[in-house]
Design an enzyme around this catalytic site. Structure first.
Site, PDB file in Angstrom:
ATOM      1  N   ASP A 474       0.852  -1.178   0.000  1.00 41.02           N
ATOM      2  CA  ASP A 474       0.000   0.000   0.000  1.00 41.02           C
ATOM      3  C   ASP A 474       0.893   1.235   0.000  1.00 41.02           C
ATOM      4  O   ASP A 474       1.574   1.517   0.989  1.00 41.02           O
ATOM      5  CB  ASP A 474      -0.901  -0.020   1.239  1.00 41.02           C
ATOM      6  CG  ASP A 474      -1.952   1.082   1.224  1.00 41.02           C
ATOM      7  OD1 ASP A 474      -1.773   2.072   0.483  1.00 41.02           O
ATOM      8  OD2 ASP A 474      -2.939   0.972   1.975  1.00 41.02           O
ATOM      9  N   HIS A 475       0.861   1.984  -1.101  1.00 40.77           N
ATOM     10  CA  HIS A 475       1.771   3.117  -1.243  1.00 40.77           C
ATOM     11  C   HIS A 475       1.387   4.298  -0.344  1.00 40.77           C
ATOM     12  O   HIS A 475       2.145   5.264  -0.229  1.00 40.77           O
ATOM     13  CB  HIS A 475       1.818   3.572  -2.698  1.00 40.77           C
ATOM     14  CG  HIS A 475       3.172   4.059  -3.125  1.00 40.77           C
ATOM     15  ND1 HIS A 475       4.085   4.589  -2.242  1.00 40.77           N
ATOM     16  CD2 HIS A 475       3.775   4.106  -4.334  1.00 40.77           C
ATOM     17  CE1 HIS A 475       5.185   4.935  -2.894  1.00 40.77           C
ATOM     18  NE2 HIS A 475       5.019   4.650  -4.167  1.00 40.77           N
ATOM     19  N   ARG A 476       0.217   4.256   0.294  1.00 36.20           N
ATOM     20  CA  ARG A 476      -0.118   5.286   1.270  1.00 36.20           C
ATOM     21  C   ARG A 476       0.720   5.146   2.532  1.00 36.20           C
ATOM     22  O   ARG A 476       0.969   6.127   3.241  1.00 36.20           O
ATOM     23  CB  ARG A 476      -1.602   5.196   1.643  1.00 36.20           C
ATOM     24  CG  ARG A 476      -2.562   5.463   0.497  1.00 36.20           C
ATOM     25  CD  ARG A 476      -3.989   5.196   0.925  1.00 36.20           C
ATOM     26  NE  ARG A 476      -4.198   3.801   1.323  1.00 36.20           N
ATOM     27  CZ  ARG A 476      -5.354   3.305   1.746  1.00 36.20           C
ATOM     28  NH1 ARG A 476      -6.423   4.105   1.800  1.00 36.20           N
ATOM     29  NH2 ARG A 476      -5.467   2.046   2.083  1.00 36.20           N
TER      30      ARG A 476
END
Length: 505
Positions: A474-476
């Site tokens: 998850d790039h968040r």
């Protein structure tokens, strides 16, 4: 004793995890069977797993309310049990209504008062079992009967034929001047009843059959430049005029007649319902589809890949298998991958976290999920607090997890609360993949097949055991640097697990 006090209805219990329904897979008892307390009576598939439900009372099965394959809501009765089967025959329960045999027969007058809907025509609103507005008989859905006949728009081609109208006058053919065609030096102005009688004063050429040549000045110039005799051509333009294409075809030696357009055939698609299979989407597959769709369009996925030489890891497993205390343990490359992930999480705890909107929840425990393919679909049970287990305990837990999943006996609790997942696509001969995150998790690792491949080892090309890892995150939460370091540490462990164990623990 009354029947009401002896007969107990057993409702589908709340199976936890927010599940609201279950499908009855198999009844383990039949009507008339004498059962014991806590004896399994039915196998139910929820959206997460298949579970056996035990009896709440001992006694004799009186009624089974639902057949196998039926989906039942939580709290609905599924079976009734006579809790005192040795107390004699059941007493009839008192009811305020009448039995079916005692129901009054409708009179002829009552039947005559019922208005029957006509066979054709439109209908108007009504409700089941009650009168509709205006005194009409109620119908199932939509509309009730109407007394007036429906007016329909005549279909095309149907009904009486209208009187024939006189045919309209044919339009006057356009003149040569309307098409910009020049005959000689001036445009031709001809009436519908008079053929043009203007001679071509430029070259005095006539068309075949004694007619005049119709061609625009640029076309005539092109013919002179190419040495084409216009009088020998048949024009394909308006009113038989000669076009540039006619001249060019003549100059190239091609026929002036246009080739017929090819006939295009269309093959109608074949639909055969008898050769199609329709599979209802429910249970595990339905939940998996909902979770994967929600995750794919919520968390911004990034996937990185790393190819690793695992020759030393495979040799370490061989040495482990021959140890006396490990001879009865299932040892596979997945065990070392799981250990590598758990050790890498210690070095990068942010990977083991959840996006919670306005905050990131970093977890100090690892519930390690292992994706398992079963007959009912893909499930992901997890090993609770796997980071605290020894290598032997981790191997035992993984073996039990896989065996339970294959048997379809994984409980809903075992599939909830996962924090990090491994999917072993290598068992299917696949090199790697781009896995989708399970909801609530920030990383998932795909472990590919281990293959013997040419590899540069100590400056020389040698055959080595190689695998490819694919990490989706998850790039968040996880940026490229953190994801790369986490994947790099997993690869470093698999390259030389014994050295990594000594250095990291």
């Amino acid at each position: 004793m009354s029947a009401m006090s002896r007969i107990k209805e057993f409702n589908l219990p709340d199976l936890g995890e927010g599940l609201t329904e279950g499908e009855i897979l198999k009844w383990l008892v039949a009507v008339g069977d004498v059962i014991e307390l806590n004896q399994p009576i039915v196998e139910v598939e929820t959206a997460k797993a298949a579970v056996e439900i035990p009896a709440k009372w001992a006694g004799r099965v009186q009624t089974i309310f639902h057949e196998e394959g039926t989906t039942v809501e939580v709290g609905s009765p599924i079976i009734s049990i006579d809790t005192q089967p040795d107390a004699g025959p059941l007493e009839p329960a008192s009811t305020t209504g009448q039995p079916d045999a005692a129901l009054p027969t409708p009179s002829a007058a009552a039947l005559a008062a019922v208005e029957v809907a006509p066979a054709e025509g439109a209908v108007e609103p009504g409700l089941i079992g009650g009168p509709a507005p205006g005194g009409r008989t109620a119908v199932l859905v939509g509309y009730g009967p109407r007394t007036t006949a429906a007016k329909r728009r005549p279909r095309k081609g149907a009904g009486p034929v209208a009187p024939a109208q006189s045919a309209p006058a044919q339009p006057t053919p356009p003149s040569a001047a309307d098409h910009g065609v020049v005959m000689g030096d001036k445009p031709v102005h001809s009436s519908p009843n008079q053929a043009p009688q203007v001679h071509d004063r430029r070259n005095g050429a006539g068309a075949p059959g004694g007619g005049l040549v119709l061609a625009k000045p640029p076309v005539r110039k092109l013919a002179r430049d190419l040495g084409v005799d216009l009088s020998m051509l048949t024009g394909s333009g308006p009113l038989g005029s000669i076009t540039r294409e006619d001249v060019q075809r003549a100059a190239a030696g091609a026929t002036a007649e246009a080739a017929p357009a090819p006939v295009r055939t269309t093959v109608a698609p074949v639909f055969d319902a008898s050769r199609e299979q329709r599979i209802p989407v429910k249970g595990v597959r339905k939940l998996t589809a909902e979770n994967m769709s929600a995750s794919a369009f919520t968390a911004p996925h990034v996937t990185e890949f790393l190819t690793v030489d695992v020759t030393r890891a495979m040799k370490a497993l061989d040495r482990l298998r021959v140890r006396p205390e490990w001879r009865d343990v299932r040892v596979s490359p997945l065990l070392l991958v799981a250990k590598a992930v758990l050790l890498a999480v210690r070095r990068h705890p942010m990977v083991n976290s959840t996006w919670a909107g306005d905050e990131i929840v970093v977890k100090d425990y690892v519930n390690l999920g292992i994706a398992a393919a079963t007959e009912r679909g893909l499930i992901v049970p997890n090993i609770k607090d796997a980071g605290r287990l020894t290598l032997r305990e981790l191997a035992d837990a993984m073996t039990a997890l896989v065996q339970t999943a294959k048997a379809g006996r994984t409980s809903p609790a075992d599939m909830s609360g996962g924090t990090l997942t491994i999917t072993n696509v290598g068992v299917f001969g696949v090199d790697t993949g781009t896995p989708i995150l399970p909801p609530g998790e920030s990383a998932i690792l795909a472990f590919g097949a281990v293959r013997e491949m040419p590899w540069v080892h100590k400056g020389k090309v040698r055959p080595r055991q190689v695998t490819t890892l694919g990490l989706s995150f998850d790039h968040r939460i996880i940026d490229g640097e953190l994801g790369s370091k986490f994947l790099r540490d997993i690869g470093a462990f698999l390259t030389d697990p014994e050295a990594a164990l000594l250095a990291w623990t």
